[in-house]
Design a protein around this motif. Sequence first.
Motif, short mmCIF file in Angstrom:
data_model
loop_
_atom_site.label_atom_id
_atom_site.label_comp_id
_atom_site.label_asym_id
_atom_site.label_seq_id
_atom_site.Cartn_x
_atom_site.Cartn_y
_atom_site.Cartn_z
N ARG A 116 -19.52 -23.73 -10.20
CA ARG A 116 -19.53 -22.37 -9.50
C ARG A 116 -20.07 -22.97 -8.02
O ARG A 116 -20.68 -23.79 -7.90
N ILE A 117 -19.49 -22.20 -6.95
CA ILE A 117 -20.01 -22.72 -5.72
C ILE A 117 -20.70 -21.72 -4.59
O ILE A 117 -20.10 -20.42 -5.01
N ILE A 118 -21.74 -21.74 -4.09
CA ILE A 118 -22.45 -21.10 -3.11
C ILE A 118 -22.63 -21.62 -1.78
O ILE A 118 -22.32 -22.63 -1.83
N GLU A 119 -22.97 -20.69 -1.02
CA GLU A 119 -23.12 -21.30 0.58
C GLU A 119 -24.65 -20.84 0.64
O GLU A 119 -25.15 -19.71 0.32
N VAL A 120 -25.06 -21.81 1.16
CA VAL A 120 -26.52 -21.72 1.84
C VAL A 120 -26.82 -22.26 3.33
O VAL A 120 -25.83 -23.26 3.72
N VAL A 121 -27.93 -21.69 3.91
CA VAL A 121 -28.00 -22.46 5.27
C VAL A 121 -29.60 -22.87 5.20
O VAL A 121 -30.52 -21.80 4.95
N TYR A 127 -32.54 -26.88 14.01
CA TYR A 127 -31.23 -27.15 13.47
C TYR A 127 -30.79 -26.29 12.32
O TYR A 127 -31.84 -26.00 11.41
N GLN A 128 -29.53 -25.77 12.24
CA GLN A 128 -29.05 -25.16 10.81
C GLN A 128 -27.93 -26.13 10.56
O GLN A 128 -27.16 -26.43 10.95
N ALA A 129 -27.96 -25.87 8.83
CA ALA A 129 -26.91 -26.77 8.14
C ALA A 129 -26.18 -25.68 7.27
O ALA A 129 -26.89 -25.16 6.40
N HIS A 130 -25.05 -25.40 7.37
CA HIS A 130 -24.39 -24.32 6.61
C HIS A 130 -23.54 -25.15 5.55
O HIS A 130 -22.66 -26.09 5.95
N ASP A 139 -32.33 -33.27 7.87
CA ASP A 139 -33.57 -32.33 7.23
C ASP A 139 -33.13 -30.90 6.63
O ASP A 139 -33.33 -30.37 5.77
N ALA A 140 -32.33 -30.55 7.66
CA ALA A 140 -31.74 -29.01 7.52
C ALA A 140 -30.92 -29.15 5.99
O ALA A 140 -30.97 -28.10 5.49
N ILE A 141 -30.17 -29.99 5.81
CA ILE A 141 -29.05 -30.40 4.64
C ILE A 141 -30.24 -30.34 3.46
O ILE A 141 -30.10 -29.84 2.52
N LEU A 185 -27.26 -28.84 -10.34
CA LEU A 185 -26.48 -29.18 -8.87
C LEU A 185 -25.70 -30.35 -9.05
O LEU A 185 -26.56 -31.26 -9.55
N ASP A 186 -24.57 -30.32 -8.47
CA ASP A 186 -23.82 -31.57 -8.77
C ASP A 186 -23.48 -32.20 -7.15
O ASP A 186 -23.31 -33.35 -7.16
N TRP A 187 -23.16 -31.53 -6.24
CA TRP A 187 -22.67 -31.93 -4.99
C TRP A 187 -22.81 -30.77 -3.89
O TRP A 187 -22.98 -29.83 -4.21
N PHE A 188 -22.71 -31.23 -2.71
CA PHE A 188 -22.77 -30.35 -1.60
C PHE A 188 -21.66 -30.78 -0.47
O PHE A 188 -21.22 -31.87 -0.69
N GLU A 189 -21.40 -29.91 0.21
CA GLU A 189 -20.45 -29.98 1.39
C GLU A 189 -20.76 -29.46 2.75
O GLU A 189 -21.34 -28.18 2.68
N VAL A 190 -20.93 -30.06 3.64
CA VAL A 190 -21.30 -29.45 5.07
C VAL A 190 -20.10 -28.60 5.66
O VAL A 190 -19.16 -29.22 5.81
N ILE A 191 -20.24 -27.66 5.91
CA ILE A 191 -19.34 -26.65 6.37
C ILE A 191 -19.78 -26.51 8.03
O ILE A 191 -18.65 -26.72 8.77
#
Length: 72
Positions: free
Chosen positions: A7-12, A57-60, A21-23, A37-43
């Motif tokens: 399953r994939i979700i998006e967070v900021v 800073y914000q990381a989506h 640090d935001a990530i 949790l297994d992985w993340f991708e910076v959008i």
Amino acid sequence: MTDNTYRIIEVVGSSTTGSDDAIANAVERASKTLENLDWFEVIEVRGHIKDGSIEHYQAHIKVGFKLNGPAA
């Protein structure tokens, strides 16, 4: 190799010290609510500027996690 379903979700996440640090804050917070949790991708990375300096800073990011239970 095991067949997994994710399953994939998006967070900021946000931080006053930097995008890394935001990530990390986004992943850490997601891990308090979600399992596997297994992985993340910076959008996107963005931030707020105040008086000519970066204020925060914000990381989506997208976060992927394995679904529990046997495959249907």
